[in-house]
Design a protein around this motif. Structure first.
Motif, PDB file in Angstrom:
ATOM      1  N   ASP A 184      11.307  26.455  26.119  1.00  0.00           N
ATOM      2  CA  ASP A 184      11.118  27.733  26.791  1.00  0.00           C
ATOM      3  C   ASP A 184       9.698  28.267  26.635  1.00  0.00           C
ATOM      4  OD1 ASP A 184      12.710  29.653  28.387  1.00  0.00           O
ATOM      5  OD2 ASP A 184      12.074  31.062  26.843  1.00  0.00           O
ATOM      6  N   SER A 185       9.119  28.072  25.454  1.00  0.00           N
ATOM      7  CA  SER A 185       7.759  28.572  25.234  1.00  0.00           C
ATOM      8  C   SER A 185       6.739  27.828  26.103  1.00  0.00           C
ATOM      9  CB  SER A 185       7.383  28.447  23.754  1.00  0.00           C
ATOM     10  OG  SER A 185       7.364  27.088  23.350  1.00  0.00           O
ATOM     11  N   ALA A 186       7.023  26.562  26.406  1.00  0.00           N
ATOM     12  CA  ALA A 186       6.134  25.784  27.277  1.00  0.00           C
ATOM     13  C   ALA A 186       6.169  26.344  28.701  1.00  0.00           C
ATOM     14  CB  ALA A 186       6.544  24.317  27.276  1.00  0.00           C
ATOM     15  N   ILE A 187       7.364  26.719  29.164  1.00  0.00           N
ATOM     16  CA  ILE A 187       7.506  27.305  30.500  1.00  0.00           C
ATOM     17  C   ILE A 187       6.789  28.643  30.570  1.00  0.00           C
ATOM     18  CG2 ILE A 187       9.152  28.215  32.186  1.00  0.00           C
ATOM     19  CD1 ILE A 187      11.159  26.131  31.201  1.00  0.00           C
ATOM     20  N   GLU A 188       6.951  29.459  29.522  1.00  0.00           N
ATOM     21  CA  GLU A 188       6.298  30.771  29.483  1.00  0.00           C
ATOM     22  C   GLU A 188       4.779  30.624  29.572  1.00  0.00           C
ATOM     23  OE1 GLU A 188       7.438  33.750  29.479  1.00  0.00           O
ATOM     24  OE2 GLU A 188       9.559  33.625  28.966  1.00  0.00           O
ATOM     25  N   LEU A 189       4.225  29.689  28.784  1.00  0.00           N
ATOM     26  CA  LEU A 189       2.778  29.505  28.786  1.00  0.00           C
ATOM     27  C   LEU A 189       2.297  28.919  30.117  1.00  0.00           C
ATOM     28  CD1 LEU A 189       0.109  29.705  27.354  1.00  0.00           C
ATOM     29  CD2 LEU A 189       0.556  27.489  26.281  1.00  0.00           C
ATOM     30  N   LEU A 190       3.091  28.045  30.707  1.00  0.00           N
ATOM     31  CA  LEU A 190       2.740  27.465  32.008  1.00  0.00           C
ATOM     32  C   LEU A 190       2.634  28.564  33.059  1.00  0.00           C
ATOM     33  CD1 LEU A 190       2.263  24.806  33.564  1.00  0.00           C
ATOM     34  CD2 LEU A 190       4.718  24.750  34.023  1.00  0.00           C
ATOM     35  N   ILE A 209       4.777  15.825  32.465  1.00  0.00           N
ATOM     36  CA  ILE A 209       5.840  14.827  32.328  1.00  0.00           C
ATOM     37  C   ILE A 209       5.228  13.447  32.088  1.00  0.00           C
ATOM     38  CG2 ILE A 209       7.679  13.606  33.560  1.00  0.00           C
ATOM     39  CD1 ILE A 209       8.288  16.250  35.004  1.00  0.00           C
ATOM     40  N   HIS A 210       4.210  13.131  32.850  1.00  0.00           N
ATOM     41  CA  HIS A 210       3.534  11.833  32.695  1.00  0.00           C
ATOM     42  C   HIS A 210       2.911  11.719  31.310  1.00  0.00           C
ATOM     43  CE1 HIS A 210       1.391   8.203  33.887  1.00  0.00           C
ATOM     44  NE2 HIS A 210       0.284   8.729  33.404  1.00  0.00           N
ATOM     45  N   TYR A 211       2.359  12.811  30.819  1.00  0.00           N
ATOM     46  CA  TYR A 211       1.701  12.818  29.503  1.00  0.00           C
ATOM     47  C   TYR A 211       2.700  12.593  28.365  1.00  0.00           C
ATOM     48  CZ  TYR A 211      -0.723  14.775  25.420  1.00  0.00           C
ATOM     49  OH  TYR A 211      -1.256  14.975  24.172  1.00  0.00           O
ATOM     50  N   ARG A 212       3.868  13.230  28.472  1.00  0.00           N
ATOM     51  CA  ARG A 212       4.848  13.153  27.371  1.00  0.00           C
ATOM     52  C   ARG A 212       5.722  11.898  27.449  1.00  0.00           C
ATOM     53  NH1 ARG A 212       3.591  14.860  23.096  1.00  0.00           N
ATOM     54  NH2 ARG A 212       5.764  14.862  22.424  1.00  0.00           N
ATOM     55  N   GLN A 213       5.731  11.199  28.590  1.00  0.00           N
ATOM     56  CA  GLN A 213       6.448   9.925  28.702  1.00  0.00           C
ATOM     57  C   GLN A 213       7.916  10.018  28.250  1.00  0.00           C
ATOM     58  OE1 GLN A 213       5.183   6.762  29.917  1.00  0.00           O
ATOM     59  NE2 GLN A 213       3.700   8.212  30.754  1.00  0.00           N
ATOM     60  N   GLY A 214       8.632  10.990  28.796  1.00  0.00           N
ATOM     61  CA  GLY A 214      10.056  11.109  28.515  1.00  0.00           C
ATOM     62  C   GLY A 214      10.397  12.033  27.362  1.00  0.00           C
ATOM     63  N   ILE A 216      10.172  15.695  25.173  1.00  0.00           N
ATOM     64  CA  ILE A 216      10.205  17.102  25.553  1.00  0.00           C
ATOM     65  C   ILE A 216       8.790  17.675  25.583  1.00  0.00           C
ATOM     66  CG2 ILE A 216      10.548  17.902  23.166  1.00  0.00           C
ATOM     67  CD1 ILE A 216      12.382  20.101  24.384  1.00  0.00           C
ATOM     68  N   VAL A 217       8.497  18.457  26.612  1.00  0.00           N
ATOM     69  CA  VAL A 217       7.185  19.097  26.742  1.00  0.00           C
ATOM     70  C   VAL A 217       7.200  20.395  25.956  1.00  0.00           C
ATOM     71  CG1 VAL A 217       5.524  20.137  28.337  1.00  0.00           C
ATOM     72  CG2 VAL A 217       6.768  18.066  29.005  1.00  0.00           C
ATOM     73  N   ARG A 218       6.220  20.544  25.074  1.00  0.00           N
ATOM     74  CA  ARG A 218       6.157  21.726  24.214  1.00  0.00           C
ATOM     75  C   ARG A 218       4.951  22.598  24.553  1.00  0.00           C
ATOM     76  NH1 ARG A 218      10.123  20.872  20.738  1.00  0.00           N
ATOM     77  NH2 ARG A 218      10.702  18.723  20.197  1.00  0.00           N
ATOM     78  N   ARG A 219       4.930  23.765  23.950  1.00  0.00           N
ATOM     79  CA  ARG A 219       3.879  24.745  24.220  1.00  0.00           C
ATOM     80  C   ARG A 219       2.483  24.170  24.000  1.00  0.00           C
ATOM     81  NH1 ARG A 219       3.564  30.405  24.292  1.00  0.00           N
ATOM     82  NH2 ARG A 219       1.497  31.187  23.789  1.00  0.00           N
ATOM     83  N   GLU A 220       2.325  23.412  22.901  1.00  0.00           N
ATOM     84  CA  GLU A 220       1.001  22.863  22.592  1.00  0.00           C
ATOM     85  C   GLU A 220       0.534  21.860  23.646  1.00  0.00           C
ATOM     86  OE1 GLU A 220       3.978  21.108  19.518  1.00  0.00           O
ATOM     87  OE2 GLU A 220       3.579  23.027  20.524  1.00  0.00           O
ATOM     88  N   ASP A 221       1.482  21.203  24.330  1.00  0.00           N
ATOM     89  CA  ASP A 221       1.123  20.276  25.403  1.00  0.00           C
ATOM     90  C   ASP A 221       0.523  21.031  26.589  1.00  0.00           C
ATOM     91  OD1 ASP A 221       2.206  18.088  23.949  1.00  0.00           O
ATOM     92  OD2 ASP A 221       4.210  18.621  24.655  1.00  0.00           O
TER      93      ASP A 221
END
Length: 353
Positions: A184-190, A209-214, A216-221
């Protein structure tokens, strides 16, 4: 066999509105489905702005003929046939002459030809009108579509840009459709970094998505990969808030909302800025940091942002920043739980400075 129609008699669709992302996603879906079921050769499209009238009228007539070579089923996509008439500059004399005709129905030979063709096309055809923004309600073509909609032969749908909590929900749907996972924090920052542009949001989601390769995408990403368009108006707004200039702060805030900035995005940007100011204030007062590069390293932000924050920390006390932060949390709670006017909430926020 009928194709894609929600009702057996519905063959004509009119999709309009300011949410061009949703409109084109829907068109893309229909194109792919139709091409898979029949053939890509059975899908034709026309843009009113990309052809001269004579050629366009003839092409429309040809497209609406049944072609046994590729089957009788066709999907015809028509763009910009319902747009408002473009206003041209006139001399004072011309303006006086045409004032009485201001409310007259705009004439368009291609659109007029379509009015006639809509009553004659094959029962296996599907027609989709696309208009970004509001269609011109005076046009004979739109009036014809409304008449057909009343009988069930047509369907008119407005695609509105999502606002507030709906915007966040739509981002979640885009992520789920791509079978990805974001916390959720990743969506907020996006949202705070990109704003309410769905096209760019979609591109950034693909990149993450390409960066994390499957994984979970996090805020720091998001913080690392997404190039934030740190809006100068947000910094300017904080300057006016720090100076106690309520009228100017209110003007800048209204400019943001009037220019289509999403309420959740604006709230997230302000909250993020005040959070950065609190962190910077502590680093400056506790460790005596005055160099923007050192501050950027400690805060893990771009030096440009660090420089702006370093200057603004001088305008606020720690207590003022905490008070502002609490006020924004109240707005956040209200936007998520109450059916309230976001503009009114922000106005009260400025009035309470």
């Amino acid at each position: 066999m009928r194709y894609m129609a929600e009702k057996a008699t519905t063959q004509i669709y009119c999709w309009y509105g300011d949410n061009d992302f949703a409109i084109f996603e829907q068109v893309k879906k229909w194109r792919e489905m139709f091409a898979q079921k029949y053939s890509a050769l059975n899908v034709v499209s026309f843009d009113r702005e990309e052809a001269n009238v004579t050629d366009l009228v003839q092409a429309l007539k040809n497209a609406m003929r049944v072609d046994s070579l590729f089957g009788s089923e066709k999907l015809i996509i028509l763009r910009n046939f319902l747009q408002p008439e473009k206003k041209e500059k006139k001399t004072d004399e011309e303006s006086k002459t045409k004032d009485k005709k201001e409310k007259a129905e705009p004439r368009d030979e291609a659109a007029d030809a379509l009015v006639e063709l809509l009553d004659k096309f094959s029962g296996d055809f599907f027609i989709v009108f696309i208009q970004i923004g509001q269609p011109d309600g005076r046009r004979a073509l739109f009036l014809k579509l409304k008449k057909l909609a009343a009988t069930g032969r047509a369907e008119i749908k407005e695609f509105k840009s999502p606002r507030g909590f709906e915007f966040k929900q739509l981002i979640r749907q885009i992520i789920e459709k791509k079978k990805a996972r974001f916390d959720d924090s990743a969506i907020e920052l996006l949202m705070a970094t990109v704003g309410n542009g769905l096209w760019q949001i979609n591109q950034e989601i693909e990149k993450l998505i390409h960066y994390r390769q499957g994984e979970i995408v996090r805020r720091e990403d998001v913080d690392f990969l997404v190039k934030g368009k740190f809006n100068d108006n947000i910094f300017a707004l904080m300057d006016e808030i720090g100076a106690g200039q309520k009228s100017r702060a209110l003007e800048l805030l209204h400019d943001q909302l009037d220019n289509g900035v999403n309420e959740i995005y604006l709230l997230a940007m302000l909250t993020r800025q005040i959070r950065l100011l609190i962190i910077a204030h502590d680093l400056v007062t506790t460790y005596g940091i005055k160099d923007k590069n050192e501050l950027a390293r400690r805060m893990k932000v771009h030096p440009f942002v660090a420089q702006k924050v370093l200057v603004q920390t001088k305008q606020f006390s720690r207590e003022q920043l905490e008070s502002l932060y609490r006020s924004l949390l109240v707005i956040d709670t209200s936007l998520k739980s109450d059916n309230v006017d976001a503009r009114l909430l922000f106005d009260r926020f400025i009035a309470g400075l």
